[in-house]
Design a protein around this motif. Structure first.
Motif, short mmCIF file in Angstrom:
data_model
loop_
_atom_site.label_atom_id
_atom_site.label_comp_id
_atom_site.label_asym_id
_atom_site.label_seq_id
_atom_site.Cartn_x
_atom_site.Cartn_y
_atom_site.Cartn_z
N ALA A 183 46.23 -20.24 43.86
CA ALA A 183 46.52 -19.60 44.40
C ALA A 183 47.21 -20.63 45.25
O ALA A 183 47.74 -19.80 46.45
N SER A 255 53.03 -13.47 48.87
CA SER A 255 51.32 -12.50 48.01
C SER A 255 51.67 -11.28 48.49
O SER A 255 52.18 -10.78 49.87
N ASP A 299 51.60 -20.51 50.82
CA ASP A 299 50.31 -20.32 49.47
C ASP A 299 49.12 -20.08 49.29
O ASP A 299 49.31 -18.94 49.85
N ALA A 300 48.66 -20.63 50.30
CA ALA A 300 47.15 -20.62 50.51
C ALA A 300 47.35 -19.58 51.30
O ALA A 300 46.36 -18.79 51.45
N THR A 303 47.42 -15.59 50.63
CA THR A 303 46.71 -15.30 50.25
C THR A 303 45.00 -14.38 51.37
O THR A 303 44.98 -13.54 50.57
MG MG Z 1 48.95 -17.27 47.41
#
Ligand code: MG
Ligand code: ADP
Length: 373
Positions: A183, A255, A299-300, A303
């Protein structure tokens, strides 16, 4: 030396020079902008577009260089390679510090921060559950697992079982957890390609790694036209843009539950797992896009917000001043687009209004005002 030998030597020399000249001129050939490189990587795609003036030779060297960066991220973080640095770390004895590469430490540290800041909604130790739900390297059938299996694997989850020491560049596992960086690794890889292009002096580019994007400069350096990003309609049909936004020296990660999932009895099981229940997330949030200068963080966080859902996600975004766009499913099978305060501030009221994006109203703030009146 006889005549035959001499003439064949001359012919050979002429041939060599011709080849070199052809080679040189091919390499020196200026390419028409934009130059686009694309291909498959990590089970997804890459697309790098450059609008700097480039020759064929420069383009070849750039492509070779950024592919090397991607290969090195894969070697460090893939859960599909037993020899990946992360997979070796996953097997190390408990409580023993392991010296790790700078990049793995950096990504583990980002993961740890987002886990702490999201109260564990983001958790790289969900790897066992990701596998159980068929979204990992274990190649399990796409079926809903039993309660027993679920509880067994749920017991192995806990981001606090991975200690990261960014000073000494080492990490250790304090319980037998399986770290899965899927992720955040794609975002990190996007950052790495961008850093490589910066280092090579490229001023205008857009990197798209499986939907994680980062931009520099302009799509058209002459007219200073911005790069643009399409935020997808969150459905399983053909790709279609719901909103188109300018992306200026910025990155974005999205996401969603509409691309990577399986279905059983008409129910959709997404590849994002709620570490609190051990089950795929199931909420009204259809897609989350996070804008951040670093794509690994974007990105993190994308998620993390997907796991927390729309209301808690918005509160979290507010607390951490995240620039995010949430598409929320409504009863009628439509969706509402909601921007965080940082999003509205960044893109400006006029554009936000033109695109039909609503500003999020903090219910607790409204309540306070109501009681104050
Ligand atoms: Mg992600
Ligand atoms: P998306 O494309 O939807 O953003 P990502 O590729 O960023 O998804 O991440 C999805 C992957 O992250 C999953 O396949 C799984 O390996 C891992 N994952 C699932 N749930 C979590 C979670 N709660 N925290 C961290 N990683 C997760």
């Amino acid at each position: 030396m006889n005549r035959y030998h001499r003439s064949s030597r001359v012919i050979g020399l002429v041939l060599l020079i011709t080849l070199l000249l052809v080679g040189c001129s091919e390499n020196d050939r200026p390419l028409e902008a934009p130059v686009r490189f694309e291909g498959a990587i990590f089970g997804t795609f890459y697309q790098v577009t450059v609008t700097d003036p480039l020759t064929q030779g420069e383009a070849n060297a750039l492509e070779e260089g950024f592919l090397e960066e991607l290969e090195s991220v894969d070697q460090a973080m893939s859960t599909y390679r037993d020899d990946a640095e992360l997979m070796v770390f996953n097997e190390t004895p408990l409580n023993e510090w392991q010296p790790l590469s700078n990049e793995l430490i950096e990504v583990l540290a980002i993961s740890r921060s987002v886990s702490e800041e999201s109260s564990g909604a983001f958790d790289i130790t969900v790897g066992g559950l990701v596998n159980l739900w068929s979204f990992g390297p274990e190649a399990r059938p796409e079926v809903v697992p039993s309660e027993t299996e679920l509880n067994e694997r749920l017991a192995t989850v806990g981001y606090d079982a991975i200690d990261v020491d960014t000073q000494a560049m080492q990490a250790r596992r304090t319980r037998d957890v399986f770290a899965d960086l899927s992720a955040v690794a794609k975002g990190h890889a996007t950052d790495r390609v961008a850093a490589y292009l910066d280092q090579q002096g490229v001023e205008h580019y857009l990197v798209n790694l499986g939907g994680d994007l980062i931009s520099r400069g302009y799509r058209d350096p002459e007219t200073q036209e911005s790069w643009r990003v399409g935020i997808e309609v969150p459905h399983t049909g053909p790709q279609q843009a719901q909103h188109i936004l300018p992306l200026e020296n910025m990155s974005v990660a999205t996401s969603g539950d509409y691309r990577n999932y399986f279905e059983e009895d008409g129910k959709r099981y997404s590849h994002t797992i709620d570490p609190r229940t051990g089950r795929p997330v199931n909420n009204r949030l259809a897609s989350v896009s996070v804008f951040h200068p670093s794509n690994a963080w974007a990105d993190a966080w994308a998620t993390a917000l997907t796991v927390t859902g729309s209301d808690a996600g918005m509160q979290l975004a507010l607390e951490h001043d995240l620039n995010a766009l949430l598409l929320i499913k409504s009863e009628e099978g439509q969706w509402q687009s909601l921007g965080t305060p940082a999003f509205i501030n960044y893109f400006g009221d006029a554009l936000v209004e033109e695109l039909g994006i609503d500003a999020w109203e903090d219910p607790s703030a409204t309540r306070q005002t109501a009681t104050g009146e």
